[in-house]
Motif scaffolding. Structure first.
Motif, short mmCIF file in Angstrom:
data_model
loop_
_atom_site.label_atom_id
_atom_site.label_comp_id
_atom_site.label_asym_id
_atom_site.label_seq_id
_atom_site.Cartn_x
_atom_site.Cartn_y
_atom_site.Cartn_z
N ILE A 69 0.85 -1.18 0.00
CA ILE A 69 0.00 0.00 0.00
C ILE A 69 0.89 1.24 0.00
O ILE A 69 1.80 1.36 0.83
CB ILE A 69 -0.92 0.03 1.24
CG1 ILE A 69 -1.76 -1.25 1.31
CG2 ILE A 69 -1.83 1.26 1.20
CD1 ILE A 69 -2.56 -1.37 2.59
N GLN A 70 0.65 2.13 -0.91
CA GLN A 70 1.43 3.37 -0.98
C GLN A 70 0.54 4.50 -1.45
O GLN A 70 -0.49 4.27 -2.09
CB GLN A 70 2.63 3.21 -1.92
CG GLN A 70 2.28 2.78 -3.33
CD GLN A 70 3.49 2.51 -4.18
OE1 GLN A 70 4.42 3.30 -4.23
NE2 GLN A 70 3.51 1.35 -4.86
N SER A 71 0.93 5.71 -1.11
CA SER A 71 0.17 6.87 -1.57
C SER A 71 0.74 7.37 -2.88
O SER A 71 1.95 7.24 -3.14
CB SER A 71 0.21 7.98 -0.52
OG SER A 71 1.53 8.50 -0.40
N GLN A 118 2.91 8.56 -9.77
CA GLN A 118 3.73 9.36 -8.86
C GLN A 118 4.63 10.31 -9.63
O GLN A 118 4.82 11.47 -9.22
CB GLN A 118 4.55 8.44 -7.97
CG GLN A 118 3.71 7.72 -6.92
CD GLN A 118 4.47 6.60 -6.21
OE1 GLN A 118 5.50 6.13 -6.68
NE2 GLN A 118 3.95 6.17 -5.08
N ASP A 239 -4.52 12.86 -1.97
CA ASP A 239 -3.82 11.95 -2.86
C ASP A 239 -4.47 10.58 -2.75
O ASP A 239 -4.78 10.12 -1.65
CB ASP A 239 -2.34 11.84 -2.47
CG ASP A 239 -1.58 13.14 -2.63
OD1 ASP A 239 -1.75 13.80 -3.67
OD2 ASP A 239 -0.80 13.49 -1.71
N PRO A 241 -4.66 6.57 -2.56
CA PRO A 241 -3.77 5.45 -2.22
C PRO A 241 -3.70 4.48 -3.38
O PRO A 241 -4.57 4.48 -4.26
CB PRO A 241 -4.46 4.81 -1.01
CG PRO A 241 -5.91 5.08 -1.26
CD PRO A 241 -6.00 6.42 -1.96
N HIS A 242 -2.68 3.65 -3.40
CA HIS A 242 -2.57 2.60 -4.42
C HIS A 242 -2.31 1.27 -3.72
O HIS A 242 -1.43 1.15 -2.89
CB HIS A 242 -1.42 2.91 -5.39
CG HIS A 242 -1.29 1.89 -6.49
ND1 HIS A 242 -0.55 0.74 -6.36
CD2 HIS A 242 -1.83 1.85 -7.73
CE1 HIS A 242 -0.63 0.04 -7.48
NE2 HIS A 242 -1.40 0.68 -8.32
N TYR A 243 -3.13 0.27 -4.07
CA TYR A 243 -3.03 -1.04 -3.47
C TYR A 243 -2.59 -2.06 -4.53
O TYR A 243 -3.10 -2.04 -5.65
CB TYR A 243 -4.38 -1.49 -2.91
CG TYR A 243 -4.96 -0.57 -1.86
CD1 TYR A 243 -4.71 -0.76 -0.50
CD2 TYR A 243 -5.79 0.49 -2.23
CE1 TYR A 243 -5.24 0.07 0.46
CE2 TYR A 243 -6.33 1.34 -1.27
CZ TYR A 243 -6.05 1.13 0.07
OH TYR A 243 -6.59 1.98 1.01
#
Length: 250
Positions: A69-71, A118, A239, A241-243
C-alpha cells in the motif's frame, strides 16, 4: 534490461534515430535526436525500493500474499531523479545547439502503474479535488496545486516520456517558455494519442488548474484559490492510495 537500447528501439519505431552521446568526465545526456531540430533525451530508470522487494520475497518464502500500500502524489525521491536529469540536459543543451530537452523514464518497480502516477504527480504538482456539494461528483485532478518539477526546471525540461512495458505517456511541460514550439513540433506530433497537454485539458474542462504566485508550501491558500476559482463551497483535497497484491504460484 539495457535501457539505452530499449530507448533506441522505442524511437526507432517512431522513425527516429537516437544517437548516443559519448560519455565524458561530466555527466551528459544519453541521446540526441534530429527531427527538424536537435532534441536531447536523458534516460532514467525507476527501480523498486530494496526494502519493499525484501518484504515481497519474505512473504513469498512464507507462501503468503504480498500486500503493498502506498500513496500517490508528489514524491521527494522522484524530484531527485528529475533534478539529476535536468542537470545532465543543461550541461549539453547549448553545446549541441538543441532546441528541446526530454526525459525518458522507464518503470521497473513492482507497481509500474503507481510509479507512473507518482512521476506525473511530481512533475505537474497534482492533487485530487472533490466537490462535496455537487451530487454525483467525482474527483478531478488539479494541476500545479503543489510543488512541480516541470515548473522548477522549466528552463530546460520540455517534457517527459513515462514508459513501462506496453504503455506510454508523453507529458508536455506547459510551463516551458518553448511550449508553443514543442506542442506544435513534428517530434511531439509523432506520439499523438499518448500526449498529456494541460493547456488542452483545462480548455476542455477535464482538469482543475492553479495559475497563481501563491507559495505552494501554503496549501491552505492554494486550496482557497482553487475553491474560489471553481465555485467549490465545500471540498476535499487528497492523494489517492494505491493497493497491489502479489502471490507466487507453484
Amino acid at each position: 534490461m539495457d535501457f539505452e537500447s530499449y530507448a533506441i528501439d522505442f524511437f526507432k519505431a517512431a522513425n527516429l534515430n537516437a544517437k548516443k552521446i559519448p560519455e565524458s568526465n561530466e555527466k551528459t545526456p544519453d541521446f540526441i535526436i534530429f527531427d527538424g531540430v536537435n532534441i536531447l533525451v536523458e534516460v532514467k530508470e525507476k527501480q523498486e525500493n530494496k526494502k519493499v522487494i525484501a518484504k515481497r520475497d519474505d512473504a513469498f518464502n512464507k507462501c503468503e500474499v504480498f500486500e503493498n500500500i502506498q500513496s500517490l502524489g508528489y514524491k521527494n525521491r522522484l524530484s531527485g531523479i528529475i533534478g539529476d536529469a535536468a542537470k545532465q540536459l543543461k550541461t549539453q543543451k547549448g553545446n549541441t545547439n538543441s532546441e528541446f530537452c526530454f526525459i525518458f523514464i522507464v518503470m521497473t518497480g513492482l507497481s509500474p502503474k503507481a510509479q507512473i502516477s507518482q512521476f506525473a504527480d511530481t512533475l505537474y504538482g497534482k492533487k485530487n479535488v472533490l466537490d462535496a456539494c455537487l451530487r454525483g461528483s467525482v474527483p478531478k485532478e488539479c494541476y500545479y496545486f503543489t510543488h512541480s518539477e516541470f515548473f522548477k526546471h522549466s528552463d530546460v525540461i520540455d517534457g517527459a516520456f513515462l514508459v513501462k512495458s506496453g504503455y506510454l505517456e508523453l507529458l508536455i511541460n506547459d510551463k516551458s517558455p518553448r511550449y508553443d514550439k514543442v506542442i506544435n513540433s513534428t517530434f511531439v506530433n509523432r506520439f499523438q494519442g499518448y500526449i498529456t497537454d494541460p493547456v488542452k485539458l483545462e480548455r476542455e474542462g477535464k482538469i482543475l488548474y492553479v495559475k497563481s504566485d501563491i507559495p505552494r508550501k501554503n496549501e491552505d491558500l492554494v486550496e482557497k484559490f482553487v475553491f474560489d476559482k471553481y465555485g467549490i463551497k465545500k471540498g476535499f483535497v487528497f492523494d489517492f492510495p494505491h493497493y497491489s497484491f502479489q502471490a507466487e504460484l507453484d
